[in-house]
Write a protein that holds these residues in place. Structure first.
Motif, PDB file in Angstrom:
ATOM      1  N   VAL A   5       0.850  -1.186   0.000  1.00 51.49           N
ATOM      2  CA  VAL A   5       0.000   0.000   0.000  1.00 51.49           C
ATOM      3  C   VAL A   5       0.886   1.236   0.000  1.00 51.49           C
ATOM      4  N   PHE A   6       0.821   1.995  -1.086  1.00 46.66           N
ATOM      5  CA  PHE A   6       1.531   3.267  -1.170  1.00 46.66           C
ATOM      6  C   PHE A   6       0.593   4.381  -0.702  1.00 46.66           C
ATOM      7  N   GLY A   7       1.144   5.294   0.102  1.00 46.69           N
ATOM      8  CA  GLY A   7       0.302   6.305   0.738  1.00 46.69           C
ATOM      9  C   GLY A   7      -0.385   5.746   1.964  1.00 46.69           C
ATOM     10  N   VAL A  21      -6.347  -5.911   6.495  1.00 50.09           N
ATOM     11  CA  VAL A  21      -5.985  -6.869   7.539  1.00 50.09           C
ATOM     12  C   VAL A  21      -7.221  -7.606   8.042  1.00 50.09           C
ATOM     13  N   THR A  22      -8.302  -6.877   8.254  1.00 47.18           N
ATOM     14  CA  THR A  22      -9.551  -7.496   8.690  1.00 47.18           C
ATOM     15  C   THR A  22     -10.046  -8.520   7.680  1.00 47.18           C
ATOM     16  N   ALA A  23      -9.795  -8.244   6.388  1.00 43.82           N
ATOM     17  CA  ALA A  23     -10.227  -9.156   5.325  1.00 43.82           C
ATOM     18  C   ALA A  23      -9.288 -10.345   5.150  1.00 43.82           C
ATOM     19  N   GLY A  24      -8.205 -10.384   5.937  1.00 47.39           N
ATOM     20  CA  GLY A  24      -7.316 -11.527   5.912  1.00 47.39           C
ATOM     21  C   GLY A  24      -6.053 -11.366   5.090  1.00 47.39           C
ATOM     22  N   HIS A  25      -5.815 -10.150   4.568  1.00 45.63           N
ATOM     23  CA  HIS A  25      -4.607  -9.897   3.789  1.00 45.63           C
ATOM     24  C   HIS A  25      -3.448  -9.509   4.715  1.00 45.63           C
ATOM     25  N   THR A  26      -2.246  -9.604   4.201  1.00 42.71           N
ATOM     26  CA  THR A  26      -1.091  -9.016   4.869  1.00 42.71           C
ATOM     27  C   THR A  26      -0.670  -7.784   4.087  1.00 42.71           C
ATOM     28  N   VAL A  27      -0.124  -6.789   4.785  1.00 45.73           N
ATOM     29  CA  VAL A  27       0.133  -5.486   4.177  1.00 45.73           C
ATOM     30  C   VAL A  27       1.560  -5.036   4.445  1.00 45.73           C
ATOM     31  N   THR A  28       2.228  -4.608   3.375  1.00 45.06           N
ATOM     32  CA  THR A  28       3.458  -3.843   3.510  1.00 45.06           C
ATOM     33  C   THR A  28       3.084  -2.388   3.283  1.00 45.06           C
ATOM     34  N   ALA A  29       3.130  -1.611   4.331  1.00 48.24           N
ATOM     35  CA  ALA A  29       2.694  -0.213   4.297  1.00 48.24           C
ATOM     36  C   ALA A  29       3.885   0.686   4.011  1.00 48.24           C
ATOM     37  N   ILE A  30       3.832   1.395   2.887  1.00 51.26           N
ATOM     38  CA  ILE A  30       4.946   2.239   2.483  1.00 51.26           C
ATOM     39  C   ILE A  30       4.746   3.646   3.031  1.00 51.26           C
ATOM     40  N   THR A  31       5.717   4.100   3.811  1.00 50.90           N
ATOM     41  CA  THR A  31       5.665   5.432   4.402  1.00 50.90           C
ATOM     42  C   THR A  31       7.082   5.925   4.628  1.00 50.90           C
ATOM     43  N   ARG A  32       7.258   7.219   4.570  1.00 54.75           N
ATOM     44  CA  ARG A  32       8.584   7.774   4.828  1.00 54.75           C
ATOM     45  C   ARG A  32       8.937   7.742   6.308  1.00 54.75           C
ATOM     46  N   ASP A  50      10.914   5.996  -0.269  1.00 54.21           N
ATOM     47  CA  ASP A  50      10.497   7.180  -1.010  1.00 54.21           C
ATOM     48  C   ASP A  50       9.915   6.705  -2.329  1.00 54.21           C
ATOM     49  N   ALA A  51       8.605   6.879  -2.501  1.00 57.20           N
ATOM     50  CA  ALA A  51       7.941   6.370  -3.701  1.00 57.20           C
ATOM     51  C   ALA A  51       8.401   7.064  -4.981  1.00 57.20           C
ATOM     52  N   MET A  52       9.086   8.193  -4.842  1.00 59.54           N
ATOM     53  CA  MET A  52       9.644   8.867  -6.011  1.00 59.54           C
ATOM     54  C   MET A  52      10.969   8.239  -6.447  1.00 59.54           C
ATOM     55  N   ASP A  53      11.482   7.327  -5.644  1.00 62.90           N
ATOM     56  CA  ASP A  53      12.740   6.642  -5.926  1.00 62.90           C
ATOM     57  C   ASP A  53      12.423   5.292  -6.571  1.00 62.90           C
ATOM     58  N   ALA A  54      12.714   5.147  -7.851  1.00 59.18           N
ATOM     59  CA  ALA A  54      12.360   3.936  -8.586  1.00 59.18           C
ATOM     60  C   ALA A  54      12.999   2.689  -7.989  1.00 59.18           C
ATOM     61  N   ASP A  55      14.233   2.789  -7.529  1.00 60.76           N
ATOM     62  CA  ASP A  55      14.905   1.626  -6.945  1.00 60.76           C
ATOM     63  C   ASP A  55      14.239   1.193  -5.645  1.00 60.76           C
ATOM     64  N   ALA A  56      13.821   2.165  -4.839  1.00 59.25           N
ATOM     65  CA  ALA A  56      13.143   1.846  -3.579  1.00 59.25           C
ATOM     66  C   ALA A  56      11.802   1.171  -3.847  1.00 59.25           C
ATOM     67  N   PRO A  79       3.223  23.188 -11.670  1.00 60.14           N
ATOM     68  CA  PRO A  79       3.078  21.806 -12.126  1.00 60.14           C
ATOM     69  C   PRO A  79       3.602  20.819 -11.087  1.00 60.14           C
ATOM     70  N   VAL A  80       2.885  19.705 -10.919  1.00 61.15           N
ATOM     71  CA  VAL A  80       3.312  18.645 -10.005  1.00 61.15           C
ATOM     72  C   VAL A  80       3.318  17.324 -10.770  1.00 61.15           C
ATOM     73  N   THR A  81       4.167  16.401 -10.333  1.00 55.86           N
ATOM     74  CA  THR A  81       4.289  15.112 -11.017  1.00 55.86           C
ATOM     75  C   THR A  81       4.318  13.945 -10.038  1.00 55.86           C
ATOM     76  N   VAL A  82       3.868  14.190  -8.814  1.00 56.64           N
ATOM     77  CA  VAL A  82       3.965  13.162  -7.773  1.00 56.64           C
ATOM     78  C   VAL A  82       3.215  11.891  -8.175  1.00 56.64           C
ATOM     79  N   CYS A  83       1.921  12.026  -8.479  1.00 60.71           N
ATOM     80  CA  CYS A  83       1.102  10.847  -8.785  1.00 60.71           C
ATOM     81  C   CYS A  83       1.609  10.119 -10.022  1.00 60.71           C
ATOM     82  N   SER A  84       1.897  10.871 -11.075  1.00 60.04           N
ATOM     83  CA  SER A  84       2.327  10.238 -12.318  1.00 60.04           C
ATOM     84  C   SER A  84       3.692   9.582 -12.176  1.00 60.04           C
ATOM     85  N   GLN A  85       4.626  10.241 -11.485  1.00 56.71           N
ATOM     86  CA  GLN A  85       5.961   9.668 -11.332  1.00 56.71           C
ATOM     87  C   GLN A  85       5.941   8.441 -10.431  1.00 56.71           C
TER      88      GLN A  85
END
Length: 216
Positions: A5-7, A21-32, A50-56, A79-85
């Protein structure tokens, strides 16, 4: 299902994590800032990236079954490019690691031209500054949706209306046809995302989510 989950530390992201989690999934939560992530559950792992870092992004997507992105950005006159990038980085990583399922949150405002002319005139007269501030963000979201549609992945884009706070799920409505000026609770969009992971009813579709009237 193993989700990324990003964001995840946003208000909507926290609800997605809890419901997944309630539905039975496991989650890797991405946060700075993993230390600020308010979950203490063996099925949730907070990862600093950092979701803007392609390697990460490539590193965290590996060995997962699906990706949910609720990435957003604040209003801006520039101009912003956060979502698209970020989405470009996610898609590249998914293709690289053979991950097929992608769910993203877009914006109902992208369909503003489909609203009535009276409604549009009223918005432009009352909220010129708000519209100006949101224009750059909407263009970014439009770019994000374009990237998703061209991937060939098993994608679904959810478009909520104006987001409302609230932790209770209503008898919300989903449709593939846009509705004028909808309101959507964060709990409802989170629930719709998690339900879609299980049901897969809207592969390759854009879905509009409108909360029940009692939430308005």
């Amino acid at each position: 299902m193993k989700l990324v989950v990003f964001g995840a530390n946003s208000p909507t992201g926290r609800l997605v994590t809890a419901m997944a989690v309630t539905a039975g999934h496991t989650v890797t939560a991405i946060t700075r800032r993993p230390a600020d992530f308010p979950f203490f559950d063996f099925r949730v792992q907070a990862a600093a990236a950092d979701a803007m870092d392609a390697d990460a992004v490539d590193w965290v997507v590996r060995d997962h079954d699906a990706v949910v992105s609720v990435i957003g950005s604040p209003p801006s006159m520039s101009p912003v490019t956060v979502c698209s990038q970020v989405t470009y980085n996610i898609v590249k990583a998914m293709i690289n690691h053979g991950v097929r399922r992608l769910l993203c949150v877009g914006s109902v405002d992208l369909d503003a031209p489909d609203l009535s002319r009276v409604s549009l005139r009223r918005q432009r007269a009352i909220r010129p500054l708000v519209l100006a501030l949101s224009r750059a963000v909407q263009e970014d979201v439009r770019g994000m949706e374009g990237i998703v549609r061209e991937t060939g992945l098993d994608w679904t884009v959810f478009r909520p209306g104006r987001l409302l706070s609230g932790s209770h799920v209503t008898d919300y409505r989903t449709t593939v046809r846009p509705l004028p000026c909808p309101l959507t609770s964060r709990a409802d969009i989170a629930h719709a995302l998690v339900r879609e992971l299980t049901n897969g009813d809207h592969l390759g579709e854009t879905v509009f989510v409108t909360s029940a009237r009692r939430m308005r």
